[in-house]
Design an enzyme around this catalytic site. Structure first.
Site: not given
Length: 306
Positions: A19, A21, A52-53, A111, A156, A165, A223, A279
């Protein structure tokens, strides 16, 4: 010495599912690149693609517009991301209802990161859902049946320990989650240990590894430092000296990601979720290496577009 390798079986592509994203575009140029990516990857027949949102009305509108276009113009099955950030329960419920009315059957319930960005303190909306588990319950209450949630092989960054977690993941499953997709990682042993922890806790939904092809090592390392993902020294060494050599960087990135995926295939993993960063080329190359073939001739994408 000859040794049987599962990842080299000629039919392995029939046993592996992927899948992808995407994130909604913020400009006309980004929109053009997104749809080049969608069209390039569509012939690989992914199980689904997620969009994404983020916080803010404009981001939500772009997500809905992108999902609607995927539904109307492609053969792909889109999963709409939802987060709790900056939204009341009433607003979140309305967004869920809108997506269901649109024909969306899959969701990714998160979340969400703080509005100020990863690493900042998260503050729930005073009248909103506080976490992913509550958002999953809201989706299930409206009839959603395919709900993916996040999982963190290195826990997390806000969790005090793995027990906390894993307990949150268990709450998501108890509330209706049907699949977990992990934060990206680069050490497959870390993923295996996490899955073992989850199984010991009675969590039996699929835990799909999230794979991040390293389009920019500098950006990924920055990141990763904010979201608690470890960057091994060997990975840094692979990209050392390639900051000004994008072509070699891309070749190394494809090799590194394919190596990770093939090792996971050898360990019995059959599902993979690729963070494409809109990409196509690296994701397409990796899928080709694990035996997934396009159902028709895929259009070529220029290096500048990818």
């Amino acid at each position: 010495m000859s040794q049987f390798r599962l990842s080299r079986r000629p039919d392995i592509g029939d046993k592996v599912r992927v899948s992808f994203e995407f994130f909604p575009p913020k400009s006309d140029d980004m929109e053009a690149r997104l749809w080049e990516t969608v069209k390039r990857l569509e012939p690989l027949r992914p199980s689904f693609v997620s969009v994404t949102y983020g916080a803010g009305g404009s981001t939500r509108e772009r997500t809905a517009r992108t999902v609607r276009r995927i539904l109307n113009e492609t053969s792909l099955s889109p999963a709409a991301h939802l987060t709790c950030v900056d939204a009341s329960r009433e607003q979140s419920d309305a967004v869920i209802s809108d997506f269901l009315s649109m024909g969306v059957k899959r969701f990714v319930a998160l979340r969400g990161d703080p509005a100020e960005g990863v690493g900042s303190r998260y503050r729930p909306h005073p009248h909103g859902y506080s976490n992913g588990a509550e958002l999953v319950a809201a989706l299930a209450a409206q009839g959603a049946q395919d709900i993916s949630v996040s999982a963190y092989p290195e826990k997390h960054p806000e969790s005090p320990d793995f027990a906390t977690d894993i307990e949150m993941l268990k709450r998501k499953v108890d509330n209706g989650a049907t699949r977990a997709i992990t934060q990206f990682f680069f050490d497959n042993d870390v993923y295996e240990r996490y899955v073992e922890r989850a199984r010991r806790a009675g969590i039996y939904i699929p835990i799909v590894p999230g794979i991040l092809p390293v389009h920019s090592f500098t950006a990924v390392a920055n990141f990763a430092s904010r979201c608690g993902a470890h960057v091994p020294a060997w990975l840094a060494e692979r990209f050392d000296g390639l900051q000004g050599d994008p072509q070699t960087h891309a070749l190394v990135a494809a090799a590194v990601a394919a190596e990770q995926v093939l090792d996971l295939v050898e360990r019995g993993v059959g599902d993979f979720h690729f963070y494409t960063m809109n990409r196509a080329d690296l994701a397409f190359a990796i899928c080709h290496m694990i035996g997934i073939r396009a159902t028709e001739e895929a259009p070529m994408v220029s290096a500048s577009a990818a």
